[in-house]
Scaffold this motif. Structure first.
Motif, PDB file in Angstrom:
ATOM      1  N   THR A 155       0.809  -1.214   0.000  1.00 27.35           N
ATOM      2  CA  THR A 155       0.000   0.000   0.000  1.00 27.35           C
ATOM      3  C   THR A 155       0.848   1.272   0.000  1.00 27.35           C
ATOM      4  O   THR A 155       0.332   2.366   0.221  1.00 27.35           O
ATOM      5  N   TYR A 158      -0.204   4.060  -2.458  1.00 24.61           N
ATOM      6  CA  TYR A 158      -1.435   4.684  -1.944  1.00 24.61           C
ATOM      7  C   TYR A 158      -1.096   5.658  -0.819  1.00 24.61           C
ATOM      8  O   TYR A 158      -1.539   6.808  -0.815  1.00 24.61           O
ATOM      9  N   ARG A 167      -4.513   9.489  -4.802  1.00 28.40           N
ATOM     10  CA  ARG A 167      -4.795   8.515  -3.741  1.00 28.40           C
ATOM     11  C   ARG A 167      -6.022   7.671  -4.086  1.00 28.40           C
ATOM     12  O   ARG A 167      -6.037   6.461  -3.870  1.00 28.40           O
ATOM     13  N   ARG A 168      -7.024   8.308  -4.630  1.00 27.77           N
ATOM     14  CA  ARG A 168      -8.223   7.550  -5.014  1.00 27.77           C
ATOM     15  C   ARG A 168      -7.916   6.575  -6.151  1.00 27.77           C
ATOM     16  O   ARG A 168      -8.444   5.465  -6.185  1.00 27.77           O
ATOM     17  N   ALA A 171      -6.143   3.715  -4.555  1.00 30.54           N
ATOM     18  CA  ALA A 171      -7.106   2.902  -3.805  1.00 30.54           C
ATOM     19  C   ALA A 171      -7.867   1.974  -4.749  1.00 30.54           C
ATOM     20  O   ALA A 171      -8.124   0.804  -4.422  1.00 30.54           O
ATOM     21  N   GLN A 172      -8.213   2.482  -5.934  1.00 32.50           N
ATOM     22  CA  GLN A 172      -8.918   1.638  -6.899  1.00 32.50           C
ATOM     23  C   GLN A 172      -8.009   0.537  -7.424  1.00 32.50           C
ATOM     24  O   GLN A 172      -8.467  -0.596  -7.656  1.00 32.50           O
ATOM     25  N   ASN A 198      -5.015   8.045   6.464  1.00 30.53           N
ATOM     26  CA  ASN A 198      -5.317   7.505   5.136  1.00 30.53           C
ATOM     27  C   ASN A 198      -6.091   6.191   5.159  1.00 30.53           C
ATOM     28  O   ASN A 198      -6.465   5.678   4.106  1.00 30.53           O
ATOM     29  N   PHE A 202      -9.014   3.772   2.366  1.00 33.72           N
ATOM     30  CA  PHE A 202      -8.610   2.395   2.071  1.00 33.72           C
ATOM     31  C   PHE A 202      -9.706   1.425   2.490  1.00 33.72           C
ATOM     32  O   PHE A 202     -10.107   0.546   1.719  1.00 33.72           O
ATOM     33  N   THR A 205     -12.791   1.501   0.225  1.00 30.39           N
ATOM     34  CA  THR A 205     -12.607   1.207  -1.195  1.00 30.39           C
ATOM     35  C   THR A 205     -12.171  -0.221  -1.472  1.00 30.39           C
ATOM     36  O   THR A 205     -12.584  -0.821  -2.477  1.00 30.39           O
ATOM     37  N   VAL A 206     -11.325  -0.787  -0.607  1.00 31.86           N
ATOM     38  CA  VAL A 206     -10.657  -2.062  -0.919  1.00 31.86           C
ATOM     39  C   VAL A 206     -11.400  -3.221  -0.259  1.00 31.86           C
ATOM     40  O   VAL A 206     -11.472  -3.299   0.971  1.00 31.86           O
TER      41      VAL A 206
END
Length: 240
Positions: A155, A158, A167-168, A171-172, A198, A202, A205-206
């Motif tokens: 990570t 990220y 960052r987005r 994250a994707q 942060n 995360f 999204t993940v």
């Protein structure tokens, strides 16, 4: 719910900076668990720059939760890992000149060595063997092909993103990598640079992340707030 394992390497770094016997990473690990951490992570490097073999063996004796032994494929360290038989062995790339791990393992380039090391770890009774990889589908599928049953997604990109848009996007990337890992039958872990600020994006999204490894952010906050508060603060972020 995501499990939080805390890396105590930086406690050993502080101890070794003055060639003292304190602060002791064994004591730090106990405080982390008392505050609610699900387990402890350490990295035994070839040059022993922070964690030592003495630390490894005492952590194996004292840690009550999950113990994650991070290591390279260097034969002596692999032998120590097999002897200690942690709950999880995470194979990571390692360069002597790096300050911290700089990226994921190149599974393809290291395949011959991994074909020897991974079965040896399983034969030692280690139930989980992870490869620390970048969130790249080819690397993740190669980890499954090499025999790992877990991946730890790197990570760092990220965490180090300079803009919110970057960052987005990272994250994707991680989300896509986690889905590939899940589809390949791999358990999904993540770590490197995750912190109090942060982690929220995360987490949202993940998918499929069972476990995260966080170290520096917690140890750095503990210098100012104490270990108990630093760990509890991170637990409140990870386990919302």
């Amino acid at each position: 719910m995501i499990r939080l394992l805390i890396n105590v390497d930086h406690v050993a770094t502080l101890r070794n900076a003055r060639e003292e016997s304190f602060p002791d990473p064994i004591h730090a690990a106990a405080l982390c668990e008392q505050a609610g951490a699900d387990g402890i992570v350490f990295h035994l490097r070839e040059d022993r720059r922070h964690i030592t073999e003495r630390d490894v063996r005492l952590l194996r004796e004292t840690v009550k939760g999950k113990l994650d032994f991070e290591l390279s494929t260097e034969p002596e360290v692999v032998d120590i890992c097999c002897d200690v038989a942690p709950d999880l062995a995470t194979l990571v790339p390692e360069r002597r000149e790096e300050v911290t791990t700089e990226g994921g393992l190149n599974v393809t380039a290291n395949r011959d060595r991994l074909d020897t090391v991974i079965p040896k770890l399983y034969d030692a009774g280690i139930e989980q063997v992870a490869l620390f990889v970048d969130p790249v589908p080819e690397h993740i599928r190669a980890a499954a092909d090499a025999g790992a049953n877990t991946v730890e997604l790197h990570t760092g990109d990220y965490a180090n993103a300079e803009t919110e848009a970057d960052r987005r996007a990272e994250a994707q990337r991680l989300a896509n990598g986690a889905q590939v890992a899940h589809d390949a039958g791999l358990r999904v872990h993540a770590g490197h640079g995750l912190d109090y600020n942060n982690f929220s994006l995360f987490r949202k999204t993940v998918p499929h992340v069972a476990e995260v490894s966080i170290g520096f952010a917690i140890i750095a906050r503990a210098v100012l707030t104490g270990m108990d508060q630093a760990v509890r603060d991170m637990i409140s972020v990870v386990k919302k």
